[in-house]
Design a protein around this motif. Sequence first.
Motif, PDB file in Angstrom:
ATOM      1  N   GLY A 229     -16.663 -12.264  27.901  1.00 15.72           N
ATOM      2  CA  GLY A 229     -15.672 -13.122  28.529  1.00 15.72           C
ATOM      3  C   GLY A 229     -14.520 -13.543  27.651  1.00 15.72           C
ATOM      4  O   GLY A 229     -13.734 -14.414  28.042  1.00 15.72           O
ATOM      5  N   GLY A 230     -14.387 -12.928  26.463  1.00 15.50           N
ATOM      6  CA  GLY A 230     -13.293 -13.313  25.584  1.00 15.50           C
ATOM      7  C   GLY A 230     -12.750 -12.143  24.790  1.00 15.50           C
ATOM      8  O   GLY A 230     -13.417 -11.126  24.617  1.00 15.50           O
ATOM      9  N   TYR A 231     -11.529 -12.276  24.302  1.00 20.60           N
ATOM     10  CA  TYR A 231     -10.881 -11.236  23.500  1.00 20.60           C
ATOM     11  C   TYR A 231     -11.205 -11.455  22.028  1.00 20.60           C
ATOM     12  O   TYR A 231     -11.148 -12.588  21.523  1.00 20.60           O
ATOM     13  N   ALA A 232     -11.537 -10.382  21.354  1.00 15.83           N
ATOM     14  CA  ALA A 232     -11.856 -10.432  19.931  1.00 15.83           C
ATOM     15  C   ALA A 232     -10.775  -9.712  19.132  1.00 15.83           C
ATOM     16  O   ALA A 232     -10.345  -8.621  19.489  1.00 15.83           O
ATOM     17  N   ASN A 233     -10.334 -10.346  18.065  1.00 14.03           N
ATOM     18  CA  ASN A 233      -9.335  -9.785  17.155  1.00 14.03           C
ATOM     19  C   ASN A 233      -7.996  -9.552  17.845  1.00 14.03           C
ATOM     20  O   ASN A 233      -7.245  -8.635  17.491  1.00 14.03           O
ATOM     21  N   ALA A 234      -7.682 -10.400  18.809  1.00 12.30           N
ATOM     22  CA  ALA A 234      -6.492 -10.194  19.639  1.00 12.30           C
ATOM     23  C   ALA A 234      -5.188 -10.302  18.869  1.00 12.30           C
ATOM     24  O   ALA A 234      -4.184  -9.699  19.257  1.00 12.30           O
ATOM     25  N   SER A 235      -5.175 -11.047  17.784  1.00 13.77           N
ATOM     26  CA  SER A 235      -3.926 -11.237  17.042  1.00 13.77           C
ATOM     27  C   SER A 235      -3.887 -10.503  15.710  1.00 13.77           C
ATOM     28  O   SER A 235      -2.849 -10.491  15.037  1.00 13.77           O
ATOM     29  N   ASN A 236      -5.006  -9.890  15.316  1.00 13.48           N
ATOM     30  CA  ASN A 236      -5.080  -9.280  13.986  1.00 13.48           C
ATOM     31  C   ASN A 236      -5.214  -7.761  13.995  1.00 13.48           C
ATOM     32  O   ASN A 236      -5.239  -7.150  12.924  1.00 13.48           O
ATOM     33  N   TYR A 237      -5.321  -7.146  15.162  1.00 10.89           N
ATOM     34  CA  TYR A 237      -5.497  -5.693  15.163  1.00 10.89           C
ATOM     35  C   TYR A 237      -4.211  -5.016  14.681  1.00 10.89           C
ATOM     36  O   TYR A 237      -3.114  -5.563  14.732  1.00 10.89           O
ATOM     37  N   GLY A 238      -4.375  -3.787  14.181  1.00 11.65           N
ATOM     38  CA  GLY A 238      -3.225  -3.047  13.670  1.00 11.65           C
ATOM     39  C   GLY A 238      -3.636  -2.123  12.542  1.00 11.65           C
ATOM     40  O   GLY A 238      -4.822  -1.891  12.289  1.00 11.65           O
ATOM     41  N   LEU A 239      -2.658  -1.585  11.845  1.00 11.75           N
ATOM     42  CA  LEU A 239      -2.888  -0.661  10.741  1.00 11.75           C
ATOM     43  C   LEU A 239      -2.731  -1.403   9.414  1.00 11.75           C
ATOM     44  O   LEU A 239      -1.718  -2.062   9.181  1.00 11.75           O
ATOM     45  N   TYR A 240      -3.747  -1.277   8.556  1.00 17.19           N
ATOM     46  CA  TYR A 240      -3.760  -1.990   7.284  1.00 17.19           C
ATOM     47  C   TYR A 240      -3.886  -1.014   6.114  1.00 17.19           C
ATOM     48  O   TYR A 240      -4.428   0.090   6.259  1.00 17.19           O
ATOM     49  N   LYS A 241      -3.426  -1.477   4.936  1.00 14.20           N
ATOM     50  CA  LYS A 241      -3.461  -0.652   3.728  1.00 14.20           C
ATOM     51  C   LYS A 241      -3.900  -1.495   2.540  1.00 14.20           C
ATOM     52  O   LYS A 241      -3.485  -2.645   2.391  1.00 14.20           O
ATOM     53  N   SER A 242      -4.746  -0.907   1.687  1.00 11.62           N
ATOM     54  CA  SER A 242      -5.158  -1.538   0.443  1.00 11.62           C
ATOM     55  C   SER A 242      -4.963  -0.559  -0.707  1.00 11.62           C
ATOM     56  O   SER A 242      -5.267   0.630  -0.582  1.00 11.62           O
ATOM     57  N   ILE A 243      -4.459  -1.064  -1.848  1.00 16.83           N
ATOM     58  CA  ILE A 243      -4.305  -0.221  -3.038  1.00 16.83           C
ATOM     59  C   ILE A 243      -5.164  -0.738  -4.191  1.00 16.83           C
ATOM     60  O   ILE A 243      -5.026  -0.277  -5.322  1.00 16.83           O
ATOM     61  N   ASN A 244      -6.097  -1.658  -3.878  1.00 15.49           N
ATOM     62  CA  ASN A 244      -6.966  -2.202  -4.923  1.00 15.49           C
ATOM     63  C   ASN A 244      -8.427  -2.198  -4.499  1.00 15.49           C
ATOM     64  O   ASN A 244      -9.173  -3.145  -4.774  1.00 15.49           O
ATOM     65  N   GLY A 245      -8.810  -1.128  -3.814  1.00 15.71           N
ATOM     66  CA  GLY A 245     -10.213  -0.972  -3.441  1.00 15.71           C
ATOM     67  C   GLY A 245     -10.677  -1.888  -2.337  1.00 15.71           C
ATOM     68  O   GLY A 245     -11.882  -2.086  -2.170  1.00 15.71           O
ATOM     69  N   GLY A 246      -9.756  -2.444  -1.569  1.00 15.08           N
ATOM     70  CA  GLY A 246     -10.126  -3.295  -0.447  1.00 15.08           C
ATOM     71  C   GLY A 246     -10.149  -4.774  -0.776  1.00 15.08           C
ATOM     72  O   GLY A 246     -10.511  -5.591   0.080  1.00 15.08           O
ATOM     73  N   THR A 247      -9.757  -5.145  -2.007  1.00 13.57           N
ATOM     74  CA  THR A 247      -9.734  -6.570  -2.364  1.00 13.57           C
ATOM     75  C   THR A 247      -8.703  -7.326  -1.534  1.00 13.57           C
ATOM     76  O   THR A 247      -8.962  -8.422  -1.029  1.00 13.57           O
ATOM     77  N   THR A 248      -7.527  -6.737  -1.382  1.00 15.81           N
ATOM     78  CA  THR A 248      -6.494  -7.310  -0.524  1.00 15.81           C
ATOM     79  C   THR A 248      -5.937  -6.232   0.381  1.00 15.81           C
ATOM     80  O   THR A 248      -5.987  -5.032   0.061  1.00 15.81           O
ATOM     81  N   TRP A 249      -5.390  -6.671   1.510  1.00 16.61           N
ATOM     82  CA  TRP A 249      -4.876  -5.737   2.510  1.00 16.61           C
ATOM     83  C   TRP A 249      -3.481  -6.170   2.956  1.00 16.61           C
ATOM     84  O   TRP A 249      -3.204  -7.362   3.071  1.00 16.61           O
ATOM     85  N   THR A 250      -2.638  -5.170   3.225  1.00 19.06           N
ATOM     86  CA  THR A 250      -1.308  -5.403   3.776  1.00 19.06           C
ATOM     87  C   THR A 250      -1.234  -4.779   5.158  1.00 19.06           C
ATOM     88  O   THR A 250      -1.622  -3.619   5.342  1.00 19.06           O
ATOM     89  N   LYS A 251      -0.747  -5.536   6.119  1.00 19.51           N
ATOM     90  CA  LYS A 251      -0.591  -4.988   7.466  1.00 19.51           C
ATOM     91  C   LYS A 251       0.699  -4.186   7.542  1.00 19.51           C
ATOM     92  O   LYS A 251       1.778  -4.674   7.189  1.00 19.51           O
ATOM     93  N   LEU A 252       0.577  -2.936   7.987  1.00 14.75           N
ATOM     94  CA  LEU A 252       1.721  -2.043   8.102  1.00 14.75           C
ATOM     95  C   LEU A 252       2.349  -2.179   9.486  1.00 14.75           C
ATOM     96  O   LEU A 252       1.749  -2.729  10.407  1.00 14.75           O
ATOM     97  N   THR A 253       3.547  -1.652   9.629  1.00 14.61           N
ATOM     98  CA  THR A 253       4.289  -1.786  10.883  1.00 14.61           C
ATOM     99  C   THR A 253       4.316  -0.465  11.643  1.00 14.61           C
ATOM    100  O   THR A 253       4.873   0.526  11.159  1.00 14.61           O
ATOM    101  N   LEU A 254       3.702  -0.462  12.816  1.00 11.64           N
ATOM    102  CA  LEU A 254       3.812   0.660  13.744  1.00 11.64           C
ATOM    103  C   LEU A 254       4.838   0.299  14.820  1.00 11.64           C
ATOM    104  O   LEU A 254       5.026  -0.885  15.124  1.00 11.64           O
ATOM    105  N   PRO A 255       5.487   1.297  15.418  1.00 15.15           N
ATOM    106  CA  PRO A 255       6.366   0.981  16.552  1.00 15.15           C
ATOM    107  C   PRO A 255       5.596   0.224  17.633  1.00 15.15           C
ATOM    108  O   PRO A 255       4.420   0.515  17.900  1.00 15.15           O
ATOM    109  N   VAL A 256       6.234  -0.745  18.254  1.00 20.07           N
ATOM    110  CA  VAL A 256       5.568  -1.551  19.279  1.00 20.07           C
ATOM    111  C   VAL A 256       5.529  -0.792  20.602  1.00 20.07           C
ATOM    112  O   VAL A 256       6.183   0.237  20.784  1.00 20.07           O
ATOM    113  N   THR A 257       4.757  -1.314  21.540  1.00 18.57           N
ATOM    114  CA  THR A 257       4.647  -0.706  22.865  1.00 18.57           C
ATOM    115  C   THR A 257       5.925  -0.988  23.668  1.00 18.57           C
ATOM    116  O   THR A 257       6.724  -1.845  23.289  1.00 18.57           O
TER     117      THR A 257
END
Length: 205
Positions: free
Chosen positions: A28-56
Amino acid sequence: QYINDLAIKNNGGVSEIYAAVGDSYNNGGYANASNYGLYKSINGGTTWTKLTLPVTPSGNQTCPMDIEIAFGGKIWVSSTQSATFGDGGGKIFVSTDNGATFTTKHTIVGNGGGGRTEIEASNTTADKIYVLAQLKQADAANPTIEVQILRTTDGFTTAPTVLTLPADNDTRSATYGFTGAQSFYNLFIESDPSNDANLFVGGLN
């Protein structure tokens, strides 16, 4: 979190991790509704940067489905329907600058348009990409083939070739194709790493 795919690119000795993070609707609820997307890490997953895909077309963020690091270094990403907004599927994007920017290279057409889309990049030939895509039903009351296989050898510079679907003797497959009304989740596509003319796809059976 809902992880649709992970891919690692060796960029000058640095392992760049790319994650396709999805959303969902459960209990009955949405999960991860505001955080989904493409992410990148260059330090083994310690930190992540959200990348930009073209929007719908409606301006919503795109939900990534599959990631491929292609021969030659391009990063290919396909999309699926967002559970939150119900749009965004059937797109294929490419980055030539390690994820700094992505451009739309192809939109799935046919039947009611593309939904969940899986891709496979050749290990030996640059810009040779296979696609296995869900086709949404244009008329739910009269369903028809719901899956499509494509091949491009020039990175979608020209229209891709539509490949023949595998034959199947399942009753549902006669109507829907070899995914049998389940292409929204049971798609699988891989190519032979030493001979990219050999393609393997999976669906209902």
